[in-house]
Design a protein around this motif. Structure first.
Motif, PDB file in Angstrom:
ATOM      1  N   THR A  49       0.833  -1.197   0.000  1.00 55.87           N
ATOM      2  CA  THR A  49       0.000   0.000   0.000  1.00 55.87           C
ATOM      3  C   THR A  49       0.869   1.249   0.000  1.00 55.87           C
ATOM      4  N   PRO A  50       0.691   2.119  -0.983  1.00 58.58           N
ATOM      5  CA  PRO A  50       1.461   3.361  -1.022  1.00 58.58           C
ATOM      6  C   PRO A  50       0.844   4.428  -0.121  1.00 58.58           C
ATOM      7  N   ALA A  51       1.615   5.485   0.107  1.00 56.96           N
ATOM      8  CA  ALA A  51       1.094   6.628   0.860  1.00 56.96           C
ATOM      9  C   ALA A  51       0.140   7.443  -0.004  1.00 56.96           C
ATOM     10  N   ALA A  52       0.362   7.408  -1.330  1.00 52.88           N
ATOM     11  CA  ALA A  52      -0.490   8.138  -2.271  1.00 52.88           C
ATOM     12  C   ALA A  52      -0.298   7.548  -3.663  1.00 52.88           C
ATOM     13  N   ALA A  53      -1.209   7.913  -4.566  1.00 56.69           N
ATOM     14  CA  ALA A  53      -1.109   7.464  -5.950  1.00 56.69           C
ATOM     15  C   ALA A  53      -1.379   8.631  -6.887  1.00 56.69           C
ATOM     16  N   LEU A  54      -0.672   8.630  -8.017  1.00 58.23           N
ATOM     17  CA  LEU A  54      -0.897   9.605  -9.087  1.00 58.23           C
ATOM     18  C   LEU A  54      -1.332   8.821 -10.309  1.00 58.23           C
ATOM     19  N   LEU A  55      -2.443   9.231 -10.907  1.00 57.78           N
ATOM     20  CA  LEU A  55      -2.995   8.496 -12.052  1.00 57.78           C
ATOM     21  C   LEU A  55      -3.229   9.417 -13.237  1.00 57.78           C
ATOM     22  N   ASP A  56      -2.799   8.978 -14.400  1.00 57.20           N
ATOM     23  CA  ASP A  56      -3.172   9.650 -15.636  1.00 57.20           C
ATOM     24  C   ASP A  56      -4.633   9.271 -15.906  1.00 57.20           C
ATOM     25  N   VAL A  57      -5.408  10.191 -16.438  1.00 56.83           N
ATOM     26  CA  VAL A  57      -6.815   9.897 -16.717  1.00 56.83           C
ATOM     27  C   VAL A  57      -6.939   8.932 -17.888  1.00 56.83           C
TER      28      VAL A  57
END
Length: 124
Positions: A49-57
């Motif tokens: 589990t990461p602290a946060a995620a960044l996603l391209d749409v």
């Protein structure tokens, strides 16, 4: 910030953009794991589990918005802040992402220092 607290997952189908994001966030003190599909990111969530995620749409297969919905619908991952990082600036996409639970929406091209600060703010 501990290593565990600073793990960030990033999904973007453009390997050059993925590498750039990884470099920027790593220099900002984060541990970054990149994925070229949202499906690969989702599979990794089952392991770590990461602290946060960044996603391209817009990515092939499961879109970033589909992945966002899946993350927020799962009680095991719903707490993970998700930042949408994309070149798709259509208002309906932004509204949809926010309604699905995105913590923010950053447009490409992005400023590296601002991106690092946006990610830091997600972890406060």
């Amino acid at each position: 910030m501990s290593k565990a607290a600073s793990l960030i997952y990033v999904a973007d189908d453009d390997p050059d953009i993925l590498e750039l994001i990884s470099i920027v966030l790593t220099r900002g003190g984060f541990e970054v794991v990149g994925f070229e599909t949202a499906d690969a990111l989702m599979a990794a969530l089952a392991v770590r589990t990461p602290a946060a995620a960044l996603l391209d749409v817009r990515i092939p297969g499961q879109s970033g918005l589909d992945a966002l919905k899946a993350i927020k619908d799962d009680s095991a991952t719903a707490h993970i802040p998700v930042l949408m990082l994309t070149g798709d600036g259509r208002l309906d996409r932004i509204v949809q992402a926010m309604q699905l639970g995105a913590a923010g929406y950053v447009m490409k091209p992005f400023d590296g220092a601002q991106l690092v600060e946006r990610v830091r703010s997600l972890l406060l």
